[in-house]
Design a protein around this motif. Structure first.
Motif, PDB file in Angstrom:
ATOM      1  N   TYR A  12      32.951  39.458  36.641  1.00 21.59           N
ATOM      2  CA  TYR A  12      33.275  39.156  35.257  1.00 21.59           C
ATOM      3  C   TYR A  12      32.193  38.260  34.671  1.00 21.59           C
ATOM      4  N   LYS A  17      37.677  37.585  31.748  1.00 20.52           N
ATOM      5  CA  LYS A  17      37.626  38.873  32.464  1.00 20.52           C
ATOM      6  C   LYS A  17      36.911  39.954  31.646  1.00 20.52           C
ATOM      7  N   PHE A  42      36.176  47.104  40.320  1.00 19.57           N
ATOM      8  CA  PHE A  42      36.892  45.885  40.698  1.00 19.57           C
ATOM      9  C   PHE A  42      35.915  44.734  40.850  1.00 19.57           C
ATOM     10  N   THR A  43      36.453  43.542  40.885  1.00 16.20           N
ATOM     11  CA  THR A  43      35.664  42.348  41.180  1.00 16.20           C
ATOM     12  C   THR A  43      36.316  41.659  42.382  1.00 16.20           C
ATOM     13  N   ASP A  46      39.797  40.398  42.043  1.00 16.72           N
ATOM     14  CA  ASP A  46      40.906  41.344  41.953  1.00 16.72           C
ATOM     15  C   ASP A  46      41.479  41.708  43.321  1.00 16.72           C
ATOM     16  N   ASN A  48      43.521  41.260  46.730  1.00 18.93           N
ATOM     17  CA  ASN A  48      44.633  40.564  47.388  1.00 18.93           C
ATOM     18  C   ASN A  48      44.459  40.790  48.889  1.00 18.93           C
ATOM     19  N   ILE A  54      43.738  46.068  46.076  1.00 23.67           N
ATOM     20  CA  ILE A  54      42.847  45.662  44.989  1.00 23.67           C
ATOM     21  C   ILE A  54      43.514  46.005  43.658  1.00 23.67           C
ATOM     22  N   ASN A  55      43.572  45.053  42.761  1.00 18.76           N
ATOM     23  CA  ASN A  55      44.106  45.285  41.420  1.00 18.76           C
ATOM     24  C   ASN A  55      42.989  45.920  40.581  1.00 18.76           C
ATOM     25  N   MET A  57      40.540  48.321  38.202  1.00 19.17           N
ATOM     26  CA  MET A  57      40.409  48.773  36.823  1.00 19.17           C
ATOM     27  C   MET A  57      40.079  50.260  36.845  1.00 19.17           C
ATOM     28  N   ARG A  68      45.205  49.011  34.702  1.00 13.58           N
ATOM     29  CA  ARG A  68      45.179  48.331  36.001  1.00 13.58           C
ATOM     30  C   ARG A  68      46.181  48.996  36.942  1.00 13.58           C
ATOM     31  N   TRP A  70      47.281  48.873  41.384  1.00 11.25           N
ATOM     32  CA  TRP A  70      47.014  48.385  42.726  1.00 11.25           C
ATOM     33  C   TRP A  70      46.551  49.555  43.585  1.00 11.25           C
TER      34      TRP A  70
END
Length: 371
Positions: A12, A17, A42-43, A46, A48, A54-55, A57, A68, A70
């Motif tokens: 980001y 973001k 993703f970054t 993002d 977990n 990964i959350n 995009m 978004r 998961w």
């Protein structure tokens, strides 16, 4: 064969973001979908780690919408993260360390000084390397200025022309230097003359904790006083081979010592710019051929040394004798130079080739697993 999943990893720009190069990722996701590849962005922020998710995009090309979701970790990661001084970058370093076992298409290169040193070990590249030294004290700069009328003082990890100074001896005024350049925010610094004995004090207040190198200054000023160079993009193609995607000229902003587009420079076609410098068409054709071969050779060599590379940008200079010099190597190249000159074929290829290479890598891995 299951559908390959490619994760484009970026950073980001700020805490809101906001993504850099969003339009590039939209294009890559659209092209990936047409190839039968699932691509998301993703970054490190993002991820977990406890859940292994990964959350991500995701972009829907049909509706031109981002959302978004998961997602599980991708089969491959295309790392687009550039160096920045932030907590986000430190988070990236932790991600790379923790997940080093994942399949990265491109890994970070070392700093400018290390790359210069490794290229210097190969006889093939030495004629194309400007005289360069690491700065341990101001004496290193003075010694270089005893040999070269102009030198560049640049951070070993700098990007986008930030923090670069040009230092030259003032003709006809003994013991006097002229210093100009850009600060860490890319703002142009007006030329300042000073006795050579004042240089150490001036540089001590430069405000950057990074290490610096000093490099031979190449005469690259056009008749209007603007500096110029060339940006070459070399990428692996769909068979894993290195190939030149394109090479574009760059002309710096007025009173700028660098040609970077983000610093106000403009892109121009290589042939157009080279013709202002080298008048013989046959010589220009020879230079272009030599530059292409050099770019591929450098990419192959660095890939052998470090592994895990899929694209590189070379900043090249061509002096008035036609000698090609490697100013620096960039592992996270932008693509805008091609769109700025209207070369939409090269622009598209610059985004598609990493996808084609990813497909090839995936198929190679599947074949090896099934063998």
């Amino acid at each position: 064969m299951s559908k390959p999943i490619l994760g484009i990893m970026t950073l980001y720009l700020d805490d809101r973001k906001k993504l850099e190069e969003r339009h590039i990722y939209e294009h890559m996701i659209r092209e990936g979908k047409a190839m039968g590849m699932d691509v998301y962005v993703f970054t490190p922020a993002d991820v977990n780690s406890s859940q292994g998710l990964i959350n991500a995009m995701e972009y829907d090309p049909d509706n031109n919408k981002w959302s978004r979701n998961w997602r599980s970790f991708p089969h491959m990661i295309f790392d687009r993260c550039r160096i920045q001084k932030s907590a986000r970058f430190q988070q990236l370093l932790r991600f790379r360390s923790r997940y080093r076992y994942l399949l990265f298409l491109n890994r970070p290169l070392r700093n400018k000084w290390t790359i210069h040193q490794i290229l210097s070990t190969k006889k093939r590249f030495r004629p194309h390397l400007p005289d360069t030294r690491i700065v341990t004290s101001t004496s290193d700069i003075h010694r270089m200025l005893n040999v070269h009328p102009t030198v560049y003082f640049k951070p070993i990890n700098g990007t986008g022309g930030r923090g670069i100074l040009r230092i030259n001896k003032v003709e006809g005024v003994a013991g006097t230097y002229e210093v100009q350049g850009r600060n860490a925010n890319r703002n142009i610094i007006k030329p300042k003359r000073m006795p050579s004995g004042h240089l150490a004090q001036y540089l001590s207040g430069w405000g950057n904790k990074d290490r610096y190198l000093v490099q031979e200054g190449i005469q690259l000023e056009l008749p209007d006083g603007r500096v110029h160079d060339y940006r070459m993009l070399v990428q692996k193609n769909g068979t894993g081979r290195w190939q030149v995607t394109g090479c574009v000229g760059r002309v710096g902003a007025p009173k700028s010592v660098t040609s970077n587009l983000h610093g106000g420079g403009r892109a121009t076609r290589m042939e157009e710019l080279l013709s202002k410098w080298i008048t013989d068409p046959a010589r220009r054709a020879s230079i272009r051929e030599e530059a292409d071969a050099l770019g591929v050779d450098v990419a192959k060599f660095l890939d052998e040394q470090y592994g895990g590379l899929c694209e590189l940008a070379l900043d090249l200079a061509v002096d008035k004798s036609g000698r090609i010099l490697i100013i620096e190597v960039n592992p996270k190249p932008s693509r805008e130079v091609f769109s700025q000159i209207g070369d939409m074929t090269a622009y598209r290829e610059s985004m598609v080739r990493p996808l084609e290479y990813a497909m090839w890598v995936y198929s190679q891995k599947k074949s090896a697993k099934n063998a």
